[in-house]
Motif scaffolding. Structure first.
Motif, PDB file in Angstrom:
ATOM      1  N   LEU A 373       0.834  -1.203   0.000  1.00 57.86           N
ATOM      2  CA  LEU A 373       0.000   0.000   0.000  1.00 57.86           C
ATOM      3  C   LEU A 373       0.866   1.250   0.000  1.00 57.86           C
ATOM      4  O   LEU A 373       1.956   1.259   0.583  1.00 57.86           O
ATOM      5  N   THR A 374       0.384   2.299  -0.653  1.00 56.70           N
ATOM      6  CA  THR A 374       1.012   3.621  -0.557  1.00 56.70           C
ATOM      7  C   THR A 374       0.089   4.531   0.237  1.00 56.70           C
ATOM      8  O   THR A 374      -1.092   4.672  -0.090  1.00 56.70           O
ATOM      9  N   LEU A 375       0.604   5.136   1.284  1.00 61.79           N
ATOM     10  CA  LEU A 375      -0.130   6.056   2.154  1.00 61.79           C
ATOM     11  C   LEU A 375       0.451   7.457   1.951  1.00 61.79           C
ATOM     12  O   LEU A 375       1.653   7.661   2.140  1.00 61.79           O
ATOM     13  N   LEU A 388       3.908  11.274  11.746  1.00 62.66           N
ATOM     14  CA  LEU A 388       2.753  10.495  12.190  1.00 62.66           C
ATOM     15  C   LEU A 388       2.383   9.444  11.149  1.00 62.66           C
ATOM     16  O   LEU A 388       2.126   8.275  11.478  1.00 62.66           O
ATOM     17  N   THR A 389       2.399   9.848   9.882  1.00 59.34           N
ATOM     18  CA  THR A 389       2.078   8.919   8.802  1.00 59.34           C
ATOM     19  C   THR A 389       3.089   7.791   8.721  1.00 59.34           C
ATOM     20  O   THR A 389       2.737   6.619   8.520  1.00 59.34           O
ATOM     21  N   THR A 403       3.528  -0.935   3.915  1.00 56.18           N
ATOM     22  CA  THR A 403       3.084   0.411   3.561  1.00 56.18           C
ATOM     23  C   THR A 403       4.259   1.335   3.296  1.00 56.18           C
ATOM     24  O   THR A 403       5.176   1.449   4.121  1.00 56.18           O
ATOM     25  N   THR A 404       4.196   1.999   2.148  1.00 58.35           N
ATOM     26  CA  THR A 404       5.166   3.017   1.764  1.00 58.35           C
ATOM     27  C   THR A 404       4.511   4.387   1.907  1.00 58.35           C
ATOM     28  O   THR A 404       3.339   4.565   1.560  1.00 58.35           O
ATOM     29  N   PHE A 422      -5.067   9.856  -4.644  1.00 66.04           N
ATOM     30  CA  PHE A 422      -4.520   9.042  -3.564  1.00 66.04           C
ATOM     31  C   PHE A 422      -5.584   8.034  -3.119  1.00 66.04           C
ATOM     32  O   PHE A 422      -6.726   8.406  -2.853  1.00 66.04           O
ATOM     33  N   LEU A 423      -5.192   6.787  -2.997  1.00 69.36           N
ATOM     34  CA  LEU A 423      -6.150   5.786  -2.525  1.00 69.36           C
ATOM     35  C   LEU A 423      -6.417   5.926  -1.035  1.00 69.36           C
ATOM     36  O   LEU A 423      -7.533   5.702  -0.565  1.00 69.36           O
ATOM     37  N   VAL A 424      -5.394   6.328  -0.276  1.00 64.19           N
ATOM     38  CA  VAL A 424      -5.558   6.525   1.160  1.00 64.19           C
ATOM     39  C   VAL A 424      -4.555   7.584   1.609  1.00 64.19           C
ATOM     40  O   VAL A 424      -3.433   7.643   1.094  1.00 64.19           O
TER      41      VAL A 424
END
Length: 534
Positions: A373-375, A388-389, A403-404, A422-424
């Motif tokens: 996943l990309t955040l 935080l991310t 997660t990247t 952005f997906l998330v």
């Protein structure tokens, strides 16, 4: 004849005086020559007060423009351009407008300007998140005379005065035919506020000059230099070097040091802003930002499955985020208002950390081996946003969702977010009204231009049951009954987990010694709340 000051302004000045926030009455001449330099952590994107409902824009433009109703530092509604109002029936309100108010160019303020503002606010082109939600219940408004406004609502709406505290009033004569660029250039930036525009360089600085004829009485600062200092280190250094007098968004890593510094005063208050993770729900198919472990896009959007959202929430150690990332300047939460705010549900506690249950839910959803996943996050908008991310990404990776993080300047982040690229993503919302309906309508409400709901819902969430709960609460006149309905809506929201709630922030400011400050729960940094110490 002197225009009487409104009760809220008298109360504010009395409170400021009690806290040492007003100048001594014996020294008015000293105040006229003073300047104030503010270092703001997030840049405003426009001087158009109807363009984008976000904190930095609202903070800057409220120096130039007034509203019918003002909200004080504790988010309580107070008379402003409207000196009072009466509810004539369940759906009819009458607002008495203040007489003797002039625009910065000297022309008189009238009810016709309010009608123009109500027409304009929901319809600004290319707005990334506007103000229509605050006018969604206005069926029509009419000017009974130049200083009397009558508003008809679509249904009983007890929060009308609270909502109007978010709608800036602009002049018809300056705003007719004017676009956002005309406000940014200064041509249309003619308000009734305590300051008038001297200069605006987007992303750099705004210079504000005292409006000597402001209806609330002239402010002590003849000149306010409102600088945009996005870099945390540079902002703290500017305060310590004396280059600015005030900074907001104190980096958590600097907070303890500034509290010990004898040259600095720290001002704090519980925030109305919540941080959360926002997945896009409107994308049904695959996305390059969510792949299997071999890098192939997943056949469908995993966030449309409640079990995935719940799993990712259970994987987050919120206490660790508070302690290690925010260094105490936040509280874990599962909702969007601090304790004591209207609509906060005390029975709803932060989601517990349970990685085993998280892995089990992922397996139930069809992801026993997890996925990639990309955040995405801004890196200069909210306190510790990128850190935080990154911390959340590490926690998700431990349960198999590798997660990247993609971190962007906020100026680049906003337009891509608006286009749902952005997906998330990391997100935040400050409920400036101080109650729960603001978030339910703007963020969790179904995006519907005809009903003016979901104005800031950029992620396509739609829950008719939650919409119905919100509508019922909005039309309930009895305060206790309305709060009970809102607490039910909060519990439903948590059960459905449209977004993954993380933290409730603490707002902080640093001021040079010799200044005192009235901190705002809505996090806005405004010269009107800063005074020389007596």
């Amino acid at each position: 004849m002197t225009t009487p000051r409104p009760t809220w302004l008298r109360r504010r000045r009395a409170a400021l005086a009690a806290a040492g926030l007003l100048l001594a009455a014996a020294a008015p001449q000293a105040a006229t020559a003073q300047s104030l330099r503010i270092g703001a952590g997030a840049p405003a994107t426009s001087l158009d007060p109807h363009f984008h409902n976000n904190g930095p824009n609202n903070a800057l433009t409220m120096h130039l423009f007034d509203r019918l109703v003002e909200r004080d530092a504790r988010a309580r509604p107070q008379p402003a351009l409207a000196e009072g109002w009466t509810q004539i029936s369940d759906t009819v309100w009458e607002f008495r407008l203040r007489r003797g108010v002039a625009w910065h160019d000297g022309r008189p303020f009238t009810a016709d300007d309010v009608l123009f503002s109500f027409e304009r606010a929901p319809l600004v082109p290319n707005s990334p998140g506007g103000f229509g939600a605050f006018l969604r219940m206005v069926a029509r408004a009419e000017a009974v005379d130049p200083h009397t406004l009558r508003i008809h609502t679509r249904q009983p709406h007890p929060l009308l005065p609270v909502d109007l505290g978010s709608v800036s009033i602009v002049s018809r004569h300056a705003g007719t035919g004017a676009g956002t660029e005309d406000y940014n250039s200064g041509r249309a930036a003619i308000g009734t506020g305590p300051y008038r525009l001297g200069e605006y360089r987007p992303g750099t600085v705004a210079v504000l000059l005292r409006n000597e004829a402001w209806w609330g009485g002239a402010e002590p600062w003849a000149r306010v230099e409102y600088r945009f200092l996005a870099n945390d280190t540079a902002r703290t250094a500017a305060l310590l070097a004396g280059d600015v007098d005030v900074i907001d968004q104190i980096p958590s890593s600097d907070l303890a040091r500034l509290k010990r510094d004898p040259k600095v005063t720290v001002s704090e208050i519980a925030s109305l802003r919540t941080m959360f993770i926002a997945p896009v729900h409107s994308i049904a198919g695959n996305s390059p930002q969510a792949t299997d472990n071999a890098g192939r896009p997943l056949p469908q959007n995993p966030f449309r499955d409640l079990r995935v959202r719940q799993a990712l929430s259970l994987a987050i150690q919120r206490d660790a985020l508070v302690e290690r990332v925010m260094e105490g300047a936040a509280q874990p939460t599962a909702q969007w208002l601090p304790e004591g705010a209207f609509g906060h549900n005390p029975a709803v506690r932060p989601t517990p950390f349970d990685p085993d249950r998280a892995r089990a839910l992922l397996a139930e959803a069809g992801y026993p081996e997890g996925f990639r996943l990309t955040l995405t996050t801004p890196n200069d908008r909210w306190p510790n946003d990128a850190r935080l991310t990154q911390a959340v990404a590490q926690m998700w990776t431990r349960i198999g969702v590798r997660t990247t993080v993609e971190a962007l300047p906020y100026s680049a982040f906003v337009p891509r977010r608006t286009r749902q690229e952005f997906l998330v993503q990391m997100a935040a919302w400050g409920s400036s009204t101080g109650e729960a309906i603001n978030y339910l309508v703007s963020i969790a409400g179904t995006a519907d231009r005809s009903r003016l709901t979901g104005a800031a819902n950029m992620w396509g969430w739609s829950d008719p049951q939650l919409d119905a709960m919100t509508a019922e609460a909005s039309a309930t006149l009895d305060d206790a009954a309305r709060e009970a309905l809102l607490r039910r809506a909060v519990a439903h929201y948590v059960a459905t987990t449209p977004y993954i709630q993380l933290l409730q922030l603490t707002n902080s400011w640093g001021l040079r010694r010799g200044l005192v400050h009235d901190p705002r729960m809505d996090e806005r940094t405004v010269a009107m709340g800063i005074r020389p110490a007596p």
